[in-house]
Structure formats: C-alpha cells, structure tokens
Motif scaffolding. Structure first.
Motif, PDB file in Angstrom:
ATOM      1  N   ARG A   8       0.827  -1.214   0.000  1.00 14.87           N
ATOM      2  CA  ARG A   8       0.000   0.000   0.000  1.00 14.87           C
ATOM      3  C   ARG A   8       0.863   1.267   0.000  1.00 14.87           C
ATOM      4  NH1 ARG A   8      -2.800  -3.828   3.184  1.00 14.87           N
ATOM      5  NH2 ARG A   8      -4.882  -4.218   2.281  1.00 14.87           N
ATOM      6  N   ARG A   9       1.862   1.319   0.856  1.00 15.50           N
ATOM      7  CA  ARG A   9       2.656   2.534   0.986  1.00 15.50           C
ATOM      8  C   ARG A   9       3.609   2.733  -0.193  1.00 15.50           C
ATOM      9  NH1 ARG A   9       3.306   6.294   2.594  1.00 15.50           N
ATOM     10  NH2 ARG A   9       4.865   6.452   4.211  1.00 15.50           N
ATOM     11  N   LEU A  10       4.231   1.657  -0.640  1.00 18.12           N
ATOM     12  CA  LEU A  10       5.220   1.799  -1.714  1.00 18.12           C
ATOM     13  C   LEU A  10       4.568   2.162  -3.041  1.00 18.12           C
ATOM     14  CD1 LEU A  10       7.527  -1.167  -0.688  1.00 18.12           C
ATOM     15  CD2 LEU A  10       8.136   1.260  -0.617  1.00 18.12           C
ATOM     16  N   THR A  11       3.379   1.620  -3.297  1.00 17.59           N
ATOM     17  CA  THR A  11       2.670   2.032  -4.516  1.00 17.59           C
ATOM     18  C   THR A  11       2.256   3.496  -4.409  1.00 17.59           C
ATOM     19  OG1 THR A  11       0.637   1.087  -3.584  1.00 17.59           O
ATOM     20  CG2 THR A  11       1.827  -0.256  -5.191  1.00 17.59           C
ATOM     21  N   ALA A  12       1.811   3.905  -3.220  1.00 25.69           N
ATOM     22  CA  ALA A  12       1.405   5.304  -3.028  1.00 25.69           C
ATOM     23  C   ALA A  12       2.567   6.261  -3.245  1.00 25.69           C
ATOM     24  CB  ALA A  12       0.828   5.487  -1.627  1.00 25.69           C
ATOM     25  N   LEU A  13       3.781   5.792  -2.981  1.00 21.45           N
ATOM     26  CA  LEU A  13       4.978   6.614  -3.183  1.00 21.45           C
ATOM     27  C   LEU A  13       5.459   6.594  -4.631  1.00 21.45           C
ATOM     28  CD1 LEU A  13       6.877   5.636   0.076  1.00 21.45           C
ATOM     29  CD2 LEU A  13       6.018   7.922  -0.486  1.00 21.45           C
ATOM     30  N   GLY A  14       4.780   5.814  -5.470  1.00 13.69           N
ATOM     31  CA  GLY A  14       5.107   5.818  -6.891  1.00 13.69           C
ATOM     32  C   GLY A  14       5.993   4.689  -7.365  1.00 13.69           C
ATOM     33  N   HIS A  15       6.295   3.750  -6.488  1.00 13.84           N
ATOM     34  CA  HIS A  15       7.119   2.613  -6.903  1.00 13.84           C
ATOM     35  C   HIS A  15       6.269   1.601  -7.678  1.00 13.84           C
ATOM     36  CE1 HIS A  15      10.580   3.980  -4.630  1.00 13.84           C
ATOM     37  NE2 HIS A  15       9.784   4.205  -3.603  1.00 13.84           N
ATOM     38  N   GLU A  16       6.926   0.884  -8.546  1.00  9.91           N
ATOM     39  CA  GLU A  16       6.261  -0.168  -9.328  1.00  9.91           C
ATOM     40  C   GLU A  16       6.375  -1.474  -8.547  1.00  9.91           C
ATOM     41  OE1 GLU A  16       6.795  -2.455 -13.631  1.00  9.91           O
ATOM     42  OE2 GLU A  16       7.828  -0.542 -13.280  1.00  9.91           O
ATOM     43  N   GLU A  74      -6.937  -2.066  -5.071  1.00  7.34           N
ATOM     44  CA  GLU A  74      -6.776  -0.988  -4.090  1.00  7.34           C
ATOM     45  C   GLU A  74      -5.512  -0.168  -4.349  1.00  7.34           C
ATOM     46  OE1 GLU A  74      -5.618  -0.485   0.624  1.00  7.34           O
ATOM     47  OE2 GLU A  74      -6.360  -2.423  -0.074  1.00  7.34           O
ATOM     48  N   THR A  75      -4.437  -0.836  -4.745  1.00  5.81           N
ATOM     49  CA  THR A  75      -3.120  -0.193  -4.749  1.00  5.81           C
ATOM     50  C   THR A  75      -2.529   0.074  -6.131  1.00  5.81           C
ATOM     51  OG1 THR A  75      -1.967  -2.328  -4.669  1.00  5.81           O
ATOM     52  CG2 THR A  75      -2.565  -1.316  -2.556  1.00  5.81           C
ATOM     53  N   GLY A  76      -2.968  -0.677  -7.112  1.00 10.83           N
ATOM     54  CA  GLY A  76      -2.327  -0.593  -8.419  1.00 10.83           C
ATOM     55  C   GLY A  76      -1.124  -1.497  -8.559  1.00 10.83           C
ATOM     56  N   ALA A  77      -0.826  -2.290  -7.512  1.00  2.00           N
ATOM     57  CA  ALA A  77       0.259  -3.271  -7.611  1.00  2.00           C
ATOM     58  C   ALA A  77      -0.132  -4.373  -8.593  1.00  2.00           C
ATOM     59  CB  ALA A  77       0.552  -3.865  -6.244  1.00  2.00           C
ATOM     60  N   THR A  78       0.866  -5.074  -9.103  1.00  2.73           N
ATOM     61  CA  THR A  78       0.632  -6.167 -10.044  1.00  2.73           C
ATOM     62  C   THR A  78       0.693  -7.501  -9.309  1.00  2.73           C
ATOM     63  OG1 THR A  78       1.685  -4.900 -11.809  1.00  2.73           O
ATOM     64  CG2 THR A  78       1.438  -7.264 -12.162  1.00  2.73           C
ATOM     65  N   PRO A  79      -0.406  -8.253  -9.276  1.00  2.00           N
ATOM     66  CA  PRO A  79      -0.352  -9.573  -8.639  1.00  2.00           C
ATOM     67  C   PRO A  79       0.356 -10.573  -9.548  1.00  2.00           C
ATOM     68  CG  PRO A  79      -2.564  -9.150  -9.472  1.00  2.00           C
ATOM     69  CD  PRO A  79      -1.746  -7.932  -9.777  1.00  2.00           C
TER      70      PRO A  79
END
Length: 221
Positions: A17-25, A43-48
């Motif tokens: 949650r936090r790392l995606t919010a900071l703009g990391h892939e 929720e986060t935009g992370a890639t499962p």
C-alpha cells in the motif's frame, strides 16, 4: 524503483500500500496465487504475480513469509532480478507459536543468516519488529520528534543504504544495527523489538540486547 514483495500478509500488504502510493512499481505474490490478490491489486495498483515472477526485474525484493516457509520458496527465485538487487528479510523465528524447531537457529545462528543461506543471497533484516499498522499510521517527516526509528542489519553497506533510503521515504528513521551476525539484537523479545521510539532509544535498546534467546522464543524440549 521496481519492487517485488513475496508475502501479502500484514507487513507485505501494508508495504504494498505505501510503496505504490509513493510511486514505486510493485509486484506482489503470495503462496495462494495471484487470483487471491485481486482486491489488493485494485486498491493499490500493484501487479499480482506468482512467487516465481515476483523478483523479475526487481531492484528490491521483500521476503515477508513465515520463517518455516522460507525453504519452500522456489529455486531460481532471483534469476531475473535486476543487477545489484537487494533482498529485505522481515522474518522472525516463532518456534512455539508457528515455525516449530529449527535446529541451526536453536544452536545460535541468527534468523536472517539462516534465511540468507536458504535464499542463496545476502539479505538486509528490516521491518521485523515493526507493527504492520504503523507502516500506514505512523510515518512522519524528517525531524519530527515523533518519528519512529527502525533497526537495519546486514553485511553489505551498499544494500543497507538502499534499504535505509527506502525506510526514510516511507517516513521513518533508521539505525544501522550491524551485520547479520549481530541481528540477534533485533530478534523477538529484545528491547528494540516493537519499540516505537526515535534513534537514540533504538541505539540504546540495541546495545542492551542479550544474545541469550528467551524461553518464550526457543523450541520447547
């Protein structure tokens, strides 16, 4: 940065949650498969991804799985990681509660040294004594008197610098806790474990740690 997270429990999920919010892939994996991570991804935009794909192209890989499951991670896990990649180990040994007896650790090997040997790659121990909710709730800007400091142990100074910079970006200070053979200073039931204090208090707590593992965190005979 491109970051892979293996384990989507409390720590892994909140780092996602936090790392995606900071703009990391961020790519995130768990033992049950990417189809179980749809909600976190939305929720986060992370890639499962699958566990075998989690480190692909990653500059930082976070391994945040139960210690007993580390030997079950697939071989070649890091074959496609970026050159010079760093592995963060968040793990703890809970013999009575979860992991059962691990002989090498009972005989004095540090948890993260054991993990590094199984992974076949050096690790940096961080976030192991951090409350997962604090990752979301307790970030503070540099200089804030309420900023929490986290201990960071590892043998590679360059890798530790990468991890400490990431911790700073997440909103926390950090303290160099020495090499992996000193990482017992931040294992469960030490003064620094779960400590929500600043740099000076963390330095003091690390110095006060005992290498003797307490009975609650040893396997029962």
């Amino acid at each position: 940065m491109k970051i892979g997270i293996i384990g989507a429990g409390n720590i892994g999920g909140n780092l996602t949650r936090r790392l995606t919010a900071l703009g990391h892939e961020v790519s995130v994996a768990n033992s049950r498969g990417p189809q179980t991570l749809t909600a976190l991804a939305e929720e986060t935009g992370a890639t499962p991804v699958t566990v075998t794909e989690a480190a692909r192209g990653a500059e930082v890989v976070v391994v945040t799985v139960p210690l007993k499951n580390v030997p079950d991670l697939p071989s070649g896990l890091f074959d496609d990681a970026a050159e010079g990649f760093v592995v963060i180990d968040t793990g703890n040994y809970y013999p009575q509660q979860r992991d059962g007896r691990i002989a090498a650790i009972e005989e004095g090997q540090t948890e993260s040294r054991w993990t590094a040997q199984h992974l076949g790659h050096p690790v940096v121990k961080a976030f192991n004594g951090t409350y997962a909710q604090d990752i979301l709730d307790r970030p503070r800007p540099q200089g804030d008197p309420e900023r929490i400091a986290l201990p960071v142990a590892g043998d590679d100074d360059a890798a530790k610098r990468v991890v400490r910079a990431l911790i700073d970006e997440l909103g926390f200070d950090s303290v160099d806790a020495g090499g992996l053979d000193e990482s017992w200073r931040q294992q469960p039931d030490t003064p620094v474990y779960g400590l929500r204090e600043g740099v000076d208090a963390v330095v003091k707590a690390l110095a006060e740690a005992s290498p003797e593992r307490t009975a609650a965190f040893r396997a029962q005979v």
